[in-house]
Design an enzyme around this catalytic site. Sequence first.
Site, mmCIF file in Angstrom:
data_model
loop_
_atom_site.group_PDB
_atom_site.id
_atom_site.type_symbol
_atom_site.label_atom_id
_atom_site.label_comp_id
_atom_site.label_asym_id
_atom_site.label_seq_id
_atom_site.Cartn_x
_atom_site.Cartn_y
_atom_site.Cartn_z
ATOM 1 N N LYS A 196 -6.936 -10.605 -8.667
ATOM 2 C CA LYS A 196 -8.106 -10.811 -7.813
ATOM 3 C C LYS A 196 -9.149 -9.723 -8.107
ATOM 4 O O LYS A 196 -8.786 -8.579 -8.380
ATOM 5 C CB LYS A 196 -7.636 -10.698 -6.357
ATOM 6 C CG LYS A 196 -8.566 -11.340 -5.356
ATOM 7 C CD LYS A 196 -7.923 -11.330 -3.975
ATOM 8 C CE LYS A 196 -8.921 -10.820 -2.965
ATOM 9 N NZ LYS A 196 -8.392 -10.656 -1.614
ATOM 10 N N LYS A 243 -12.803 -4.464 -5.154
ATOM 11 C CA LYS A 243 -13.862 -3.456 -5.145
ATOM 12 C C LYS A 243 -13.335 -2.097 -5.571
ATOM 13 O O LYS A 243 -14.100 -1.214 -5.907
ATOM 14 C CB LYS A 243 -14.521 -3.378 -3.769
ATOM 15 C CG LYS A 243 -13.575 -2.972 -2.640
ATOM 16 C CD LYS A 243 -14.238 -3.093 -1.270
ATOM 17 C CE LYS A 243 -13.183 -2.947 -0.172
ATOM 18 N NZ LYS A 243 -13.682 -3.195 1.172
ATOM 19 N N LYS A 294 0.822 -1.211 0.000
ATOM 20 C CA LYS A 294 0.000 0.000 0.000
ATOM 21 C C LYS A 294 0.850 1.252 0.000
ATOM 22 O O LYS A 294 0.476 2.256 -0.600
ATOM 23 C CB LYS A 294 -0.955 0.013 1.205
ATOM 24 C CG LYS A 294 -2.140 -0.908 1.011
ATOM 25 C CD LYS A 294 -3.337 -0.432 1.808
ATOM 26 C CE LYS A 294 -4.496 -1.392 1.659
ATOM 27 N NZ LYS A 294 -5.626 -1.037 2.518
#
Length: 349
Positions: A196, A199, A114
Amino acid sequence: MTQRPVILSGIQPSGRLTIGHYTGALRNWVALQQSHQCYFMVADLHAITVRQDPAELRQRTLETVALFLACGIDPTQSVLFVQSHVPEHTQLAWVLSCWTSMGECSRMTQFKEKSAQHRHLVNVGLFAYPILMAADILLYQADLVPVGADQKQHLELTRNLAERFNHHYGPTFRVPEPYIPPVGAKIMSLQDPTKKMSKSDPNENAILFLTDPPDAIRRKIRRAITDSGREVRYDEQQRPGLSNLMVLYHIATGKSIPEIEREFEGAGYADLKAALTEALIEFLRPIREEYERLQNATDYLMSILAQGAEKARTRAHQTLQLVYERIGLLLAPWESVSTPTANTHHADL
Ligand code: TRP
């Protein structure tokens, strides 16, 4: 009195929930809620480690609650709450942060990923995120924590912190076990089946949301990337796109992969896509309908959250007071004398 083992888990309200959340989390939560005392939370404090639009965050938080319910979380069985409604989470996180080394946090894979992604904003919250997660779990003296494989490292840190604290101060926290769901199918992006489904993917066609209406489902499946080849045969390596569609068909119908291969013998990708579209529409319909009904029932949702926060706080507060006592903070004058003392073992909570 036999007590059910305690479970805690959470999902961040940082986007609309996808079918991957259903298979990876919600479906399992629903299955566990009778045999366990479950605490399910919307992890809004975790979501603010990256920038969120305030109005959108508020709305997503309530939406996430509605979806938990629409997927079958039963508020009479489980405690459903919003993380920021229980201030003990941040309070315990501070204490735990004093027991966590910088090195431990910097080694977290998710932090490394991140911080590479949000280079302009590598904030302390992003760094300390796993400590807040440890607090979430340890506050409830959870036995089991259902998480995806990507959260396993955070759980390992949680266990280390619990053991470290217990070792120094005496038994205080229950040391939780991860509960990695029995090979739940991993759902891949519809546009890039080697990634993957996420969202936060900027391409909406890559994602199946739990609230997608039939026309969105039709469009997304029509545009879903498949591989060259013709027969419907499962092969994750050679045909990741097709295999992902087969997994989705398995989820929507409950049919096994060999059953699906048999069903489409002699047929092609187009036939699978057509059947999958219909199956997904029917599978998601009850969830979407219940969600839409709940969307208009804000008062009801708020009353569930009020009850949830109250139940959550009762347990969280006991643990926090025990921790404060252990580390030598002076008991606040308004805390009752029945607060756990240094002799209290976590098992009594
Ligand atoms: N970090 C988790 C995720 O992104 C969400 C989460 C926050 C969580 N607190 C938790 C999961 C506690 C399990 C237990 O998926």
